[in-house]
Design an enzyme around this catalytic site. Structure first.
Site, mmCIF file in Angstrom:
data_model
loop_
_atom_site.group_PDB
_atom_site.id
_atom_site.type_symbol
_atom_site.label_atom_id
_atom_site.label_comp_id
_atom_site.label_asym_id
_atom_site.label_seq_id
_atom_site.Cartn_x
_atom_site.Cartn_y
_atom_site.Cartn_z
ATOM 1 N N HIS A 53 -9.603 -2.643 -0.545
ATOM 2 C CA HIS A 53 -9.293 -2.100 0.784
ATOM 3 C C HIS A 53 -9.366 -0.564 0.732
ATOM 4 C CE1 HIS A 53 -6.642 -1.869 4.499
ATOM 5 N NE2 HIS A 53 -6.421 -0.677 3.958
ATOM 6 N N GLU A 54 -8.714 0.020 -0.268
ATOM 7 C CA GLU A 54 -8.695 1.493 -0.377
ATOM 8 C C GLU A 54 -10.090 2.035 -0.707
ATOM 9 O OE1 GLU A 54 -6.249 3.308 0.568
ATOM 10 O OE2 GLU A 54 -4.921 1.597 0.878
ATOM 11 N N HIS A 57 -12.045 2.434 2.489
ATOM 12 C CA HIS A 57 -11.777 3.730 3.142
ATOM 13 C C HIS A 57 -12.519 4.852 2.406
ATOM 14 C CE1 HIS A 57 -8.636 2.237 5.735
ATOM 15 N NE2 HIS A 57 -7.805 1.940 4.756
ATOM 16 N N ASP A 151 -3.595 2.280 9.251
ATOM 17 C CA ASP A 151 -4.991 2.263 9.720
ATOM 18 C C ASP A 151 -5.087 2.040 11.235
ATOM 19 O OD1 ASP A 151 -5.675 2.549 7.108
ATOM 20 O OD2 ASP A 151 -5.974 0.405 6.765
HETATM 21 ZN ZN LIG Z 1 -5.955 1.092 4.859
#
Ligand SMILES: [Zn+2]
Length: 288
Positions: A53-54, A57, A151
């Site tokens: 997930h990170e 980004h 987010d």
């Molecule tokens: Zn996030």
């Protein structure tokens, strides 16, 4: 990051673990029933989902020239530290949505694996694959809650920024975020008081949202106040380097750090700077 240690590197980005995360895992290991091996396996899979997930980004941010300093795990999840994100609704929106998008893709992969291999593989595979799908859906949906600076809150700010200036959009996103934080806090207290499993970390999430949202709003206010001194800071993509507040060596101020105040052309404030300051704060010089 101070008080954290590096455990590896992904795409050239250092991955770090904060000491509080290690303490949390040790405490949970003592409290959670069942074997420690199963627990550590579950933690490992969850960490991998959070890391991806990170990385979602981080890799999108990089495409826009944003420097990713590191990714750190701490008790409330993962955090990618970045240099200044430009005040652009497009960039912020795309960087913010990339993380949850990764989790939804992983959940879809889990569903496909369940359909393809579930019938032959049997119970254990089914259980693990279902947990994997459930976790990723949970991570994706939870991060989309419009509670700035999560987010969903960043996507909301990007949406507000289409029709408002960046500071006003941030104020609006922080207000919505704090409303969400208040509801989450009340819900987590009600959950714990009604005899729900004592997850003492639960009320910390809304507290973090409240504090971190306010802190980021302060940084934006400082940056915009600085614009009165003729040095827009980290503002619009495509601006010449000399106008974006970047340091002479090409590095940018780190995310979350207040900018340095402009000191005019030479040392100290110029007369024009002082006149501007006085408009806000009253007289700042002794009478002539
Ligand atoms: Zn996030």
């Amino acid at each position: 990051m101070f008080n954290s240690f590096k455990i590896g590197t992904a795409f050239g980005i250092p991955i770090r673990i904060h000491w509080t995360f290690v303490v949390m895992i040790l405490v949970l290991m003592m409290r959670v029933p069942g074997s420690n091996t199963d627990f550590l396996l579950a933690v490992g899979v969850l960490l991998t989902c959070v890391l991806l997930h990170e990385l979602g980004h981080s890799l999108v941010a990089r495409r826009f020239g944003i420097r990713v300093i590191d990714i750190t795990f701490w008790p409330l999840g993962g955090m990618a530290r970045m240099s200044q994100i430009p005040e652009s609704s497009k960039v912020e929106g795309l960087v913010a949505i990339a993380g949850p998008a990764v989790n939804f893709v992983l959940a879809a992969v889990g569903v496909v694996a369940l359909i393809l291999f579930g019938p032959q593989a049997g119970g254990t595979f089914d259980r693990y694959a279902q947990t994997f799908v459930f976790w990723n859906l949970g991570l994706g949906i939870f991060n989309l809650v419009p509670a700035f600076p999560m987010d969903g809150g960043r996507i909301l700010r990007a949406f507000f920024a289409r029709n408002h200036d960046w500071l006003r959009a941030t104020e609006m996103a922080v207000s919505v975020g704090r409303l969400c934080a208040g509801m989450m806090f009340a819900a987590s207290l009600a959950w714990m008081m009604s005899g729900g499993e004592g997850i003492c970390l639960l009320p910390l999430i809304p507290l973090f949202i409240w504090v971190a949202g306010g802190r980021e709003l302060l940084v934006v206010r400082l940056r915009h106040a600085q614009m009165h001194f003729g040095q827009p800071f980290g503002s619009h993509p495509g601006q010449p380097e000399s106008q974006t507040g970047r340091q002479p060596n090409g590095s940018q101020p780190e995310f979350g750090q207040p900018p340095e105040v402009s000191h005019g052309q030479g040392s100290g404030f110029s007369d024009a700077d002082i006149r501007t300051l006085e408009q806000f704060r009253g007289r700042m010089r002794p009478p002539d």
